[in-house]
Design a protein around this motif. Structure first.
Motif, mmCIF file in Angstrom:
data_model
loop_
_atom_site.group_PDB
_atom_site.id
_atom_site.type_symbol
_atom_site.label_atom_id
_atom_site.label_comp_id
_atom_site.label_asym_id
_atom_site.label_seq_id
_atom_site.Cartn_x
_atom_site.Cartn_y
_atom_site.Cartn_z
ATOM 1 N N MET A 237 52.239 23.623 -19.186
ATOM 2 C CA MET A 237 52.205 24.960 -20.128
ATOM 3 C C MET A 237 50.841 25.566 -19.486
ATOM 4 S SD MET A 237 51.873 25.658 -24.149
ATOM 5 C CE MET A 237 50.146 24.708 -24.348
ATOM 6 N N LYS A 238 50.948 26.804 -19.381
ATOM 7 C CA LYS A 238 49.869 27.812 -18.887
ATOM 8 C C LYS A 238 49.180 28.085 -20.114
ATOM 9 C CE LYS A 238 48.567 31.724 -16.146
ATOM 10 N NZ LYS A 238 47.537 32.145 -17.289
ATOM 11 N N LYS A 239 47.672 28.005 -19.959
ATOM 12 C CA LYS A 239 46.736 28.637 -21.194
ATOM 13 C C LYS A 239 46.779 29.953 -21.065
ATOM 14 C CE LYS A 239 45.352 25.241 -23.740
ATOM 15 N NZ LYS A 239 45.514 25.257 -25.180
ATOM 16 N N HIS B 34 47.425 28.919 -29.820
ATOM 17 C CA HIS B 34 47.088 28.231 -28.562
ATOM 18 C C HIS B 34 46.329 29.113 -27.639
ATOM 19 C CE1 HIS B 34 51.103 29.957 -28.110
ATOM 20 N NE2 HIS B 34 50.933 30.135 -26.714
ATOM 21 N N PHE B 35 46.412 30.382 -27.772
ATOM 22 C CA PHE B 35 45.786 31.458 -26.854
ATOM 23 C C PHE B 35 44.253 31.043 -26.709
ATOM 24 C CE2 PHE B 35 48.908 35.208 -26.098
ATOM 25 C CZ PHE B 35 49.816 34.255 -25.645
ATOM 26 N N LEU B 36 43.483 31.422 -25.690
ATOM 27 C CA LEU B 36 42.081 31.336 -25.766
ATOM 28 C C LEU B 36 41.537 32.892 -25.811
ATOM 29 C CD1 LEU B 36 41.756 28.941 -22.861
ATOM 30 C CD2 LEU B 36 41.458 28.466 -25.216
ATOM 31 N N VAL B 37 40.867 33.242 -26.892
ATOM 32 C CA VAL B 37 40.777 34.568 -27.183
ATOM 33 C C VAL B 37 38.938 34.755 -27.243
ATOM 34 C CG1 VAL B 37 40.713 36.487 -28.842
ATOM 35 C CG2 VAL B 37 42.618 34.894 -28.818
ATOM 36 N N GLU B 38 38.519 35.684 -26.317
ATOM 37 C CA GLU B 38 37.158 35.630 -26.077
ATOM 38 C C GLU B 38 36.841 37.299 -26.560
ATOM 39 O OE1 GLU B 38 35.530 34.502 -22.533
ATOM 40 O OE2 GLU B 38 36.898 32.871 -22.196
ATOM 41 N N HIS C 180 54.943 35.963 -18.021
ATOM 42 C CA HIS C 180 54.851 34.632 -18.760
ATOM 43 C C HIS C 180 56.047 34.186 -19.423
ATOM 44 C CE1 HIS C 180 50.332 34.490 -17.918
ATOM 45 N NE2 HIS C 180 50.456 35.887 -18.495
ATOM 46 N N SER C 181 56.504 33.247 -19.080
ATOM 47 C CA SER C 181 57.561 32.572 -19.601
ATOM 48 C C SER C 181 57.454 32.468 -21.273
ATOM 49 C CB SER C 181 57.916 31.135 -19.278
ATOM 50 O OG SER C 181 56.902 30.114 -19.568
ATOM 51 N N ALA C 182 58.839 32.468 -21.892
ATOM 52 C CA ALA C 182 58.756 32.214 -23.323
ATOM 53 C C ALA C 182 57.981 31.065 -23.898
ATOM 54 C CB ALA C 182 60.233 32.189 -23.894
ATOM 55 N N SER C 183 57.974 30.067 -22.891
ATOM 56 C CA SER C 183 57.443 28.567 -23.463
ATOM 57 C C SER C 183 55.971 28.845 -23.232
ATOM 58 C CB SER C 183 57.710 27.450 -22.618
ATOM 59 O OG SER C 183 57.739 27.815 -21.182
ATOM 60 N N LEU D 78 54.264 31.531 -24.193
ATOM 61 C CA LEU D 78 53.971 32.395 -25.292
ATOM 62 C C LEU D 78 54.134 31.589 -26.393
ATOM 63 C CD1 LEU D 78 55.518 35.944 -24.406
ATOM 64 C CD2 LEU D 78 53.174 35.190 -23.746
ATOM 65 N N ARG D 79 55.210 30.690 -26.462
ATOM 66 C CA ARG D 79 55.338 29.939 -27.645
ATOM 67 C C ARG D 79 54.201 28.932 -27.740
ATOM 68 N NH1 ARG D 79 60.691 29.264 -25.934
ATOM 69 N NH2 ARG D 79 60.027 27.432 -25.431
ATOM 70 N N GLY D 80 53.788 28.274 -26.768
ATOM 71 C CA GLY D 80 52.601 27.288 -26.674
ATOM 72 C C GLY D 80 53.371 25.883 -26.687
ATOM 73 N N SER D 81 54.867 26.095 -26.042
ATOM 74 C CA SER D 81 55.466 24.796 -26.160
ATOM 75 C C SER D 81 55.864 24.436 -24.515
ATOM 76 C CB SER D 81 56.586 25.157 -26.819
ATOM 77 O OG SER D 81 57.755 23.879 -26.581
ATOM 78 N N SER D 82 55.967 23.231 -24.487
ATOM 79 C CA SER D 82 56.246 22.906 -22.928
ATOM 80 C C SER D 82 57.664 23.016 -22.851
ATOM 81 C CB SER D 82 55.731 21.624 -22.586
ATOM 82 O OG SER D 82 56.129 20.425 -23.596
ATOM 83 N N ARG D 83 58.686 23.085 -23.808
ATOM 84 C CA ARG D 83 59.951 23.080 -23.838
ATOM 85 C C ARG D 83 60.507 24.084 -22.979
ATOM 86 N NH1 ARG D 83 61.909 23.960 -29.833
ATOM 87 N NH2 ARG D 83 60.102 25.394 -29.366
#
Length: 312
Positions: free
Chosen positions: A1-3, A29-33, A126-129, A131-136
């Protein structure tokens, strides 16, 4: 899963916190700066690649438009860029489109509206997975539709963003015409502002007319007091009542050239303006959150001129 890494750029800490909270509420799960202005954002963008930039337009040192132009022209960065701003005039939308903006949302914004813009932009890359923060793995016809809300266009109209008085427009320039299809993607149908309270339209700092924009409505008002920190005004009670602590933009106009200052803030106080339960008028206080010297200078001049000027 991509950050997925997001950069929030705004000179107002209140707005930065609001945007960050909105993003994290849907995408923890997003990295927000964050960056306090365009110059600081430049420094971060030179060191780190981001998947999305959420940026204000009016900032000291380097504006959002200048940052966007620097990214597209000098650095050749194709990072998705959403302009989050109270500056929603058609000319500004055209300028942003021509400079390569990905999406445009006006302040004040609702959390749902901002999230729809983010999902729309990120879903292109980006894939839906992710965005969901899931590896499914994605399920056909399911996840993407849930993320996007099943709609391809969520952009607000220029008229809704500005609620400005209609005025004759000169013929569009060739550059503006060329960008018209892109602008159309950012615009929609206009709405009509609520009627002004009794007494609106008089000149002067007290009893002057102004316009207040909230995430779900725009109303005219009568200004009772104005300082560098807040505005106190009266609005007519409608079917809906603004909520305490909700975002607000105060549109103030000054001078023969109709220069407009759009001051960002939040509702700090609400009360009945009449001593009765069915009061037709509501007294409202908007606390300013902008940290822009240019806007503060504008407010100072407006306060100093007092009864010599009229509000919008």
């Amino acid at each position: 899963m991509k950050k997925i890494r997001v950069l929030v750029v705004d000179d107002a800490a209140f707005i930065r916190d609001l945007v960050k909270k909105t993003v994290r509420s849907k995408f923890p799960h997003f990295l927000v700066e964050e960056a306090i202005n365009g110059r600081k954002a430049q420094s971060l963008l030179e060191k780190q690649r981001y998947d999305l930039v959420l940026c204000d337009w009016e900032m000291p040192e380097l504006s959002g438009l200048e940052l966007l132009q620097w990214m597209r022209n000098e650095r050749s960065l194709d990072t998705p860029f959403i302009m989050v701003t109270s500056r929603g005039d058609r000319d500004n939308v055209v300028a942003a489109v021509q400079s390569g903006v990905s999406e445009y949302i006006g302040k004040p914004f609702s959390s749902d509206a901002l999230l729809k813009k983010i999902i729309k932009v990120l879903s292109r890359r980006h894939s839906a997975s992710d965005l969901r923060g899931s590896s499914r793995p994605d399920t056909p016809g399911g996840s993407a539709e849930v993320l996007t809300g099943g709609s391809a266009t969520h952009a607000a109209s220029v008229s809704v963003l500005t609620q400005s008085r209609p005025a004759p427009s000169p013929p569009p320039s060739p550059a503006a015409t060329e960008a018209s299809s892109s602008v159309a993607a950012l615009t929609g149908a206009a709405t009509t502002p609520a009627p002004a309270p009794k007494g609106a339209g008089k000149s002067g700092a007290r009893g002057s007319s102004a316009q207040l924009r909230f995430p779900d409505m725009t109303v005219d008002c009568v200004v009772q007091a104005l300082s560098l920190k807040e505005v106190k005004a009266v609005i007519r009670r409608g079917e809906r009542i603004p909520q305490l602590l909700s975002q607000a933009v105060v549109d103030l106009e000054q001078g023969e050239e109709r220069e407009v200052a759009r001051i960002n803030g939040y509702i700090s106080k609400l009360e009945a303006a009449e001593q009765k339960m069915d009061s037709a008028l509501i007294a409202i206080s908007i606390r300013f959150v902008d940290d822009d010297p240019q806007k503060m200078e504008y407010l100072s001049k407006m306060i100093a001129m007092g009864t010599g000027k009229q509000y919008f």
